[in-house]
Enzyme design. Structure first.
Site, PDB file in Angstrom:
ATOM      1  N   THR A  33      37.603  30.198  35.069  1.00 40.43           N
ATOM      2  CA  THR A  33      38.944  29.715  35.428  1.00 40.43           C
ATOM      3  C   THR A  33      38.831  28.675  36.543  1.00 40.43           C
ATOM      4  O   THR A  33      39.434  27.596  36.472  1.00 40.43           O
ATOM      5  CB  THR A  33      39.833  30.895  35.879  1.00 40.43           C
ATOM      6  OG1 THR A  33      39.698  31.964  34.939  1.00 40.43           O
ATOM      7  CG2 THR A  33      41.287  30.471  35.977  1.00 40.43           C
ATOM      8  N   GLY A  82      39.376  33.114  40.824  1.00 37.95           N
ATOM      9  CA  GLY A  82      39.835  33.925  39.704  1.00 37.95           C
ATOM     10  C   GLY A  82      39.633  35.401  39.998  1.00 37.95           C
ATOM     11  O   GLY A  82      39.336  35.785  41.135  1.00 37.95           O
ATOM     12  N   ASP A  84      38.742  39.481  37.770  1.00 35.60           N
ATOM     13  CA  ASP A  84      38.498  40.198  36.516  1.00 35.60           C
ATOM     14  C   ASP A  84      39.665  41.114  36.179  1.00 35.60           C
ATOM     15  O   ASP A  84      39.953  41.353  35.008  1.00 35.60           O
ATOM     16  CB  ASP A  84      37.192  40.993  36.631  1.00 35.60           C
ATOM     17  CG  ASP A  84      36.032  40.062  36.876  1.00 35.60           C
ATOM     18  OD1 ASP A  84      35.772  39.213  36.012  1.00 35.60           O
ATOM     19  OD2 ASP A  84      35.413  40.146  37.954  1.00 35.60           O
ATOM     20  N   LYS A  94      36.784  41.850  41.405  1.00 36.92           N
ATOM     21  CA  LYS A  94      36.062  40.599  41.237  1.00 36.92           C
ATOM     22  C   LYS A  94      34.566  40.905  41.165  1.00 36.92           C
ATOM     23  O   LYS A  94      34.146  42.003  41.457  1.00 36.92           O
ATOM     24  CB  LYS A  94      36.348  39.660  42.424  1.00 36.92           C
ATOM     25  CG  LYS A  94      37.772  39.148  42.402  1.00 36.92           C
ATOM     26  CD  LYS A  94      38.049  38.084  43.455  1.00 36.92           C
ATOM     27  CE  LYS A  94      37.019  37.015  43.554  1.00 36.92           C
ATOM     28  NZ  LYS A  94      36.746  36.327  42.274  1.00 36.92           N
ATOM     29  N   GLY A  96      32.621  39.794  38.329  1.00 35.32           N
ATOM     30  CA  GLY A  96      32.083  39.680  36.973  1.00 35.32           C
ATOM     31  C   GLY A  96      30.966  38.648  36.903  1.00 35.32           C
ATOM     32  O   GLY A  96      30.005  38.804  36.151  1.00 35.32           O
ATOM     33  N   GLY A  97      31.090  37.619  37.724  1.00 34.93           N
ATOM     34  CA  GLY A  97      30.047  36.582  37.767  1.00 34.93           C
ATOM     35  C   GLY A  97      28.987  36.865  38.826  1.00 34.93           C
ATOM     36  O   GLY A  97      28.060  36.081  39.009  1.00 34.93           O
ATOM     37  N   GLU A 103      32.272  35.445  47.804  1.00 36.39           N
ATOM     38  CA  GLU A 103      33.705  35.268  47.521  1.00 36.39           C
ATOM     39  C   GLU A 103      34.537  36.026  48.562  1.00 36.39           C
ATOM     40  O   GLU A 103      35.543  35.512  49.059  1.00 36.39           O
ATOM     41  CB  GLU A 103      34.039  35.783  46.118  1.00 36.39           C
ATOM     42  CG  GLU A 103      33.454  34.917  45.016  1.00 36.39           C
ATOM     43  CD  GLU A 103      33.618  35.504  43.621  1.00 36.39           C
ATOM     44  OE1 GLU A 103      33.482  34.747  42.666  1.00 36.39           O
ATOM     45  OE2 GLU A 103      33.858  36.705  43.488  1.00 36.39           O
TER      46      GLU A 103
HETATM   47  C1  5RP Z   1      32.946  35.895  39.853  1.00 42.24           C
HETATM   48  C2  5RP Z   1      34.360  36.358  39.806  1.00 42.24           C
HETATM   49  C3  5RP Z   1      35.296  35.643  38.900  1.00 42.24           C
HETATM   50  O1  5RP Z   1      36.370  35.194  39.624  1.00 42.24           O
HETATM   51  C4  5RP Z   1      35.749  36.589  37.837  1.00 42.24           C
HETATM   52  O2  5RP Z   1      34.623  37.138  37.173  1.00 42.24           O
HETATM   53  C5  5RP Z   1      36.667  35.905  36.826  1.00 42.24           C
HETATM   54  O3  5RP Z   1      35.938  34.996  36.076  1.00 42.24           O
HETATM   55  P1  5RP Z   1      36.576  34.118  34.942  1.00 42.24           P
HETATM   56  O4  5RP Z   1      37.469  33.116  35.592  1.00 42.24           O
HETATM   57  O5  5RP Z   1      35.386  33.494  34.259  1.00 42.24           O
HETATM   58  O6  5RP Z   1      37.336  35.016  34.007  1.00 42.24           O
HETATM   59  O7  5RP Z   1      34.764  37.268  40.485  1.00 42.24           O
HETATM   60  O8  5RP Z   1      32.171  36.705  40.677  1.00 42.24           O
END
Ligand code: 5RP
Length: 220
Positions: A33, A82, A84, A94, A96-97, A103
Site C-alpha cells: 500500500t 499500512g 495487516d 503490523k 506482515g512485511g 515502523e
Molecule cells: C510491514 C507492514 C505493512 O504495513 C503491512 O504488512 C501491510 O502491508 P500491505 O500494504 O502490503 O498490505 O506492517 O511490516
C-alpha cells in the site's frame, strides 16, 4: 494481489497525498500500500524522508528523495503506513512485511500517524485471523516461543527471514487479543522480545479506509 485490491491501494494512496505538504520530512512505512504512495511522492517537494525499512529506503532513494536519519531530525510531523489488521479503535497488527520494529519507532517519533488500508484489513477483534508478528533475538527464539504457548498462542517461526536488525520473527496465532494494549505490554515483557506487531498503546490517529464506494476517513 487482485486488480481490485491494487485499485483500492492506489485509491487510498492518492487520498493520503492530501495530508502531505511541500517541505515536510515524512515518515514512510513499508508494504504494497505504501509502495503505491511512494510512486506518488514526486508530486510533493519533500525536504526528506525517514524510511521504516531498507526496502522503503531503496525505493525512496531511487526517486531522488533524500533519506534522513531519525536521530537528527527530531519529531516528525507525519508518519504514513499500512497495516495487516485494524480495529474500530484504530489499533493495528503490523509486521506482515517484517519491518515492525523500525515502523513502531518512526510512528512513535511522529506527531501524527495516518494508516492506509483497504477494507479487507478491517476487523472487530485483532488477531483472530492474522497472526501477531513478534521480532525476537535469535538466541531467545525457543524460550520466547514457549512463553507464547503459555499465553495460549501458536508461534510459527518465519523460516528464511531475517529482519533489518538481524533478528527473527515468530508469527503468533490465536493470541487472545481482547485488550490489545494489555497484550502488547505482556508481549513486550517477555525477555528476548525486541518488539511486537500490536500497535495498540500508540495506535493510528487517522485511518484512510479504501472501499469500493470510496475512501472513508476515520479519526480517533
Ligand atoms: C510491514 C507492514 C505493512 O504495513 C503491512 O504488512 C501491510 O502491508 P500491505 O500494504 O502490503 O498490505 O506492517 O511490516
Amino acid at each position: 494481489m487482485s486488480e481490485h485490491q491494487l485499485k483500492l491501494k492506489q485509491d487510498v494512496a492518492q487520498a493520503a497525498l492530501h495530508y502531505i505538504d511541500d517541505g515536510m520530512i515524512l515518515g514512510v512505512g513499508t508494504g504494497s500500500t505504501v509502495n503505491c504512495l511512494i510512486e506518488l511522492l514526486p508530486k510533493r517537494r519533500l525536504k526528506g524522508a525517514v524510511a521504516s525499512s531498507q526496502a522503503t529506503e531503496d525505493k525512496l532513494k531511487a526517486l531522488g528523495i533524500e533519506i534522513m536519519d531519525l536521530n537528527f531530525v527530531g519529531e516528525l510531523d507525519l508518519y504514513i503506513d499500512g497495516a495487516d489488521e485494524v480495529n474500530p479503535n484504530l489499533q493495528l497488527i503490523k509486521g506482515g512485511g517484517g519491518a515492525l520494529t523500525r515502523e513502531k519507532i518512526v510512528a512513535a517519533a511522529s506527531k501524527q500517524f495516518i494508516c492506509l488500508v483497504d477494507e479487507s484489513k478491517w476487523v472487530t477483534q485483532l488477531g483472530l485471523e492474522f497472526p501477531v508478528p513478534i521480532e525476537v533475538l535469535p538466541q531467545a527464539r525457543s524460550y520466547v516461543a514457549r512463553q507464547l504457548v503459555k499465553l495460549g498462542g501458536e508461534p510459527v517461526y518465519r523460516e528464511g527471514f531475517v529482519t533489518d536488525y538481524g533478528n527473527v520473527i515468530l508469527d503468533t496465532y490465536h493470541l487472545a487479543v481482547n485488550s490489545a494494549t494489555d497484550m502488547e505490554q505482556t508481549l513486550n515483557n517477555i525477555v528476548g522480545v525486541v518488539c511486537n506487531g500490536l500497535f495498540a498503546a500508540n495506535q493510528a490517529d487517522k485511518l484512510l479506509l479504501a472501499k469500493e464506494s470510496g475512501v472513508e476517513v476515520l479519526s480517533r
